[in-house]
Design a protein around this motif. Structure first.
Motif, mmCIF file in Angstrom:
data_model
loop_
_atom_site.group_PDB
_atom_site.id
_atom_site.type_symbol
_atom_site.label_atom_id
_atom_site.label_comp_id
_atom_site.label_asym_id
_atom_site.label_seq_id
_atom_site.Cartn_x
_atom_site.Cartn_y
_atom_site.Cartn_z
ATOM 1 N N GLN A 117 39.557 55.722 47.452
ATOM 2 C CA GLN A 117 39.875 54.500 47.864
ATOM 3 C C GLN A 117 39.891 53.621 46.392
ATOM 4 O O GLN A 117 38.947 53.775 45.662
ATOM 5 C CB GLN A 117 38.852 53.746 48.696
ATOM 6 C CG GLN A 117 38.949 54.440 50.248
ATOM 7 C CD GLN A 117 40.193 53.818 50.794
ATOM 8 O OE1 GLN A 117 40.142 52.663 51.116
ATOM 9 N NE2 GLN A 117 40.921 54.751 51.401
ATOM 10 N N VAL A 118 41.093 53.110 46.335
ATOM 11 C CA VAL A 118 41.349 52.255 44.861
ATOM 12 C C VAL A 118 40.399 50.987 45.258
ATOM 13 O O VAL A 118 40.678 50.204 46.264
ATOM 14 C CB VAL A 118 42.651 52.178 44.519
ATOM 15 C CG1 VAL A 118 42.744 51.118 43.434
ATOM 16 C CG2 VAL A 118 43.397 53.308 44.516
ATOM 17 N N PRO A 119 39.702 50.308 44.333
ATOM 18 C CA PRO A 119 38.767 49.327 44.560
ATOM 19 C C PRO A 119 39.784 48.100 44.521
ATOM 20 O O PRO A 119 40.888 48.072 43.877
ATOM 21 C CB PRO A 119 37.931 49.112 43.277
ATOM 22 C CG PRO A 119 37.767 50.551 42.675
ATOM 23 C CD PRO A 119 39.143 51.117 43.171
ATOM 24 N N LEU A 120 39.574 47.055 45.276
ATOM 25 C CA LEU A 120 40.339 45.839 45.230
ATOM 26 C C LEU A 120 40.888 45.242 44.225
ATOM 27 O O LEU A 120 42.016 44.979 43.651
ATOM 28 C CB LEU A 120 39.620 44.511 46.340
ATOM 29 C CG LEU A 120 40.349 43.449 46.685
ATOM 30 C CD1 LEU A 120 41.685 43.908 47.104
ATOM 31 C CD2 LEU A 120 39.446 42.503 47.594
ATOM 32 N N PRO A 121 39.592 44.931 43.235
ATOM 33 C CA PRO A 121 40.399 44.211 41.969
ATOM 34 C C PRO A 121 41.314 45.180 41.102
ATOM 35 O O PRO A 121 42.159 44.566 40.893
ATOM 36 C CB PRO A 121 39.071 44.201 41.121
ATOM 37 C CG PRO A 121 37.928 44.233 42.134
ATOM 38 C CD PRO A 121 38.384 45.276 43.258
ATOM 39 N N GLU A 122 41.136 46.381 41.198
ATOM 40 C CA GLU A 122 42.382 47.428 40.620
ATOM 41 C C GLU A 122 43.664 47.026 41.297
ATOM 42 O O GLU A 122 44.634 47.007 40.846
ATOM 43 C CB GLU A 122 41.757 48.756 40.488
ATOM 44 C CG GLU A 122 42.563 49.564 39.698
ATOM 45 C CD GLU A 122 42.100 51.094 39.852
ATOM 46 O OE1 GLU A 122 42.852 52.072 39.564
ATOM 47 O OE2 GLU A 122 40.991 51.209 39.732
ATOM 48 N N CYS A 123 43.558 47.148 42.673
ATOM 49 C CA CYS A 123 44.831 46.747 43.640
ATOM 50 C C CYS A 123 45.222 45.542 43.103
ATOM 51 O O CYS A 123 46.455 45.600 43.115
ATOM 52 C CB CYS A 123 44.364 47.076 44.881
ATOM 53 S SG CYS A 123 43.679 48.544 45.504
ATOM 54 N N VAL A 124 44.800 44.423 43.053
ATOM 55 C CA VAL A 124 45.287 43.139 42.913
ATOM 56 C C VAL A 124 45.933 43.080 41.631
ATOM 57 O O VAL A 124 47.078 42.714 41.329
ATOM 58 C CB VAL A 124 43.967 41.946 43.151
ATOM 59 C CG1 VAL A 124 44.706 40.690 42.453
ATOM 60 C CG2 VAL A 124 43.565 41.945 44.397
ATOM 61 N N ALA A 125 45.146 43.606 40.401
ATOM 62 C CA ALA A 125 45.703 43.689 38.948
ATOM 63 C C ALA A 125 47.057 44.329 39.008
ATOM 64 O O ALA A 125 47.900 44.079 38.375
ATOM 65 C CB ALA A 125 44.697 44.410 38.205
ATOM 66 N N HIS A 126 47.041 45.438 39.602
ATOM 67 C CA HIS A 126 48.103 46.065 39.951
ATOM 68 C C HIS A 126 49.456 45.607 40.558
ATOM 69 O O HIS A 126 50.726 45.445 39.928
ATOM 70 C CB HIS A 126 48.099 47.640 40.519
ATOM 71 C CG HIS A 126 49.334 48.394 40.361
ATOM 72 N ND1 HIS A 126 50.174 48.610 41.575
ATOM 73 C CD2 HIS A 126 49.566 49.195 39.364
ATOM 74 C CE1 HIS A 126 51.259 49.369 41.251
ATOM 75 N NE2 HIS A 126 51.059 49.916 40.111
ATOM 76 N N LEU A 127 49.224 44.968 41.650
ATOM 77 C CA LEU A 127 50.373 44.145 42.318
ATOM 78 C C LEU A 127 50.665 43.039 41.509
ATOM 79 O O LEU A 127 51.860 42.860 41.451
ATOM 80 C CB LEU A 127 49.795 43.735 43.823
ATOM 81 C CG LEU A 127 50.668 43.031 44.619
ATOM 82 C CD1 LEU A 127 51.719 44.064 45.064
ATOM 83 C CD2 LEU A 127 50.127 42.405 45.697
ATOM 84 N N LEU A 128 49.796 42.299 40.844
ATOM 85 C CA LEU A 128 50.175 41.019 40.099
ATOM 86 C C LEU A 128 51.146 41.510 38.771
ATOM 87 O O LEU A 128 52.072 40.957 38.734
ATOM 88 C CB LEU A 128 48.894 40.285 39.556
ATOM 89 C CG LEU A 128 48.122 39.451 40.788
ATOM 90 C CD1 LEU A 128 46.786 38.943 40.063
ATOM 91 C CD2 LEU A 128 48.850 38.537 41.082
#
Length: 354
Positions: A117-128
């Motif tokens: 599971q990819v942590p949320l902060p890492e997911c958000v940084a990638h999407l941004l």
């Protein structure tokens, strides 16, 4: 999951992108259905949300349009949603938009993944970094406001025509005085004003010339101002600096224009209406629209005057002629004496070639 353990990292990523997100959100709020007032310009509906998803290329093998729609519904369904938003049928405020981005980011990385599971902060940084910041469109209404306010020529035009514009605004405001008693102009009145002066619409004008020139060198100029663009200019001219996007305070914004907002709206419409006339500077475009609104000059006359190929001023040798760098005053005087004796008045285009 893991909330609020990730708060610190997520806070930092969102803070870094906050300024850009504040430019992105209002663009899409006004992009599809067209905002009718400041309130509509601060809320995003489902169509506008999906346009944002499409532009940013967020849909992938693991995240489809259906999931994007579910995220929108989830983000606008809070139990503790402010009462001011409660009666709004599935429209998203700015804070809900940011929340939806976070939900999209997490689902996009983890929805069908069998990996860790990819942590949320890492997911958000990638999407941004990979989708939103490179591809999302931005609202430039604030930049246009700064352009209008900082242009000395525009300020001069408002000063010169200030009195008749104030009289016009006051007259229209008295006709449609609102319940608060403030002298303001509604969108309907503003559109009627533009339409009555023939400003709204698409017009093409053939360039004219004071001198003989080949016809193929004369251009056709186009001037366009649609109802949708006029409405957008109206909404963007409403002062909303004191309100946060999609907050309760944001809904107290006026849906009408006071005098200062009216001037800004004229400026915006002038920049839009004459955008394709390269001979006109920003101040010329705004001045032209003021003249149109006051009924002193119609749109075709403005374009003709701005694009007219003018004859050069009459050349007078004794006044305008100068000695060449290697020519003495005596030789120059002899040349002028010879020039004065020439008679070419029977030759075509005399004295344009002088």
């Amino acid at each position: 999951r893991d909330h609020p353990e990730f708060n610190h990292d997520l806070h930092d990523f969102l803070q870094q992108a906050f300024a850009q997100l504040r430019l992105i959100f209002p663009f899409y709020c006004k992009s599809i259905s067209g905002a009718e007032n400041a309130r509509d310009a601060e809320l995003m509906d489902m169509q506008e949300w999906l346009a944002f998803i499409r532009d940013c290329k967020i849909v992938s093998k693991s995240f489809n349009r259906g999931l994007a729609e579910n995220v929108f519904v989830t983000s606008t369904s809070h139990v503790n949603r402010p009462k001011a938003l409660g009666d709004v049928d599935r429209q998203m405020a700015f804070y809900e938009f940011v929340e939806a981005i976070c939900r999209c980011a997490y689902l996009r990385e983890n929805y069908s993944s069998q990996k860790r599971q990819v942590p949320l902060p890492e997911c958000v940084a990638h999407l941004l970094d990979e989708c939103i910041l490179p591809y999302a469109q931005r609202d430039v209404s604030l930049a246009v406001r700064l352009k209008i306010n900082s242009d000395a020529g525009v300020s001069k035009a408002f000063e010169i025509y200030g009195e008749p514009l104030w009289v016009l605004h006051a007259h229209l405001a008295r006709q449609g005085r609102n319940e608060s008693g403030r002298e303001t102009l509604s969108m309907e009145q503003f559109l009627e004003l533009l339409q009555s002066q023939g400003i709204v619409g698409d017009l093409s004008v053939r360039q004219l010339s004071e001198v003989r020139v080949p016809k193929h060198t004369l251009k056709t100029y186009r001037s366009v101002l649609t109802v949708a663009k006029a409405k957008r200019a109206f909404v963007e001219s409403q002062r909303a600096e004191e309100a946060s996007m999609g907050t309760v305070a944001g809904f107290q914004l006026s849906t009408e224009l006071d005098y200062e907002e009216f001037l800004e709206c004229l400026g915006r419409c002038g920049l839009l209406k004459y955008d394709q006339i390269e001979q006109m500077r920003p101040a010329d475009r705004v001045t032209a629209l003021i003249l149109n609104v006051l009924g002193r000059m119609d749109v075709p006359s403005v374009i003709t005057a701005a694009t007219l190929v003018r004859a050069l001023s009459t050349f007078v040798a004794n006044r305008d002629s100068q000695p060449l760098p290697d020519e003495s005053e005596e030789d120059h005087a002899k040349f002028l004496e010879m020039w004065s004796l020439l008679d070419l008045s029977d030759v075509r285009d005399h004295p344009e070639f002088n």
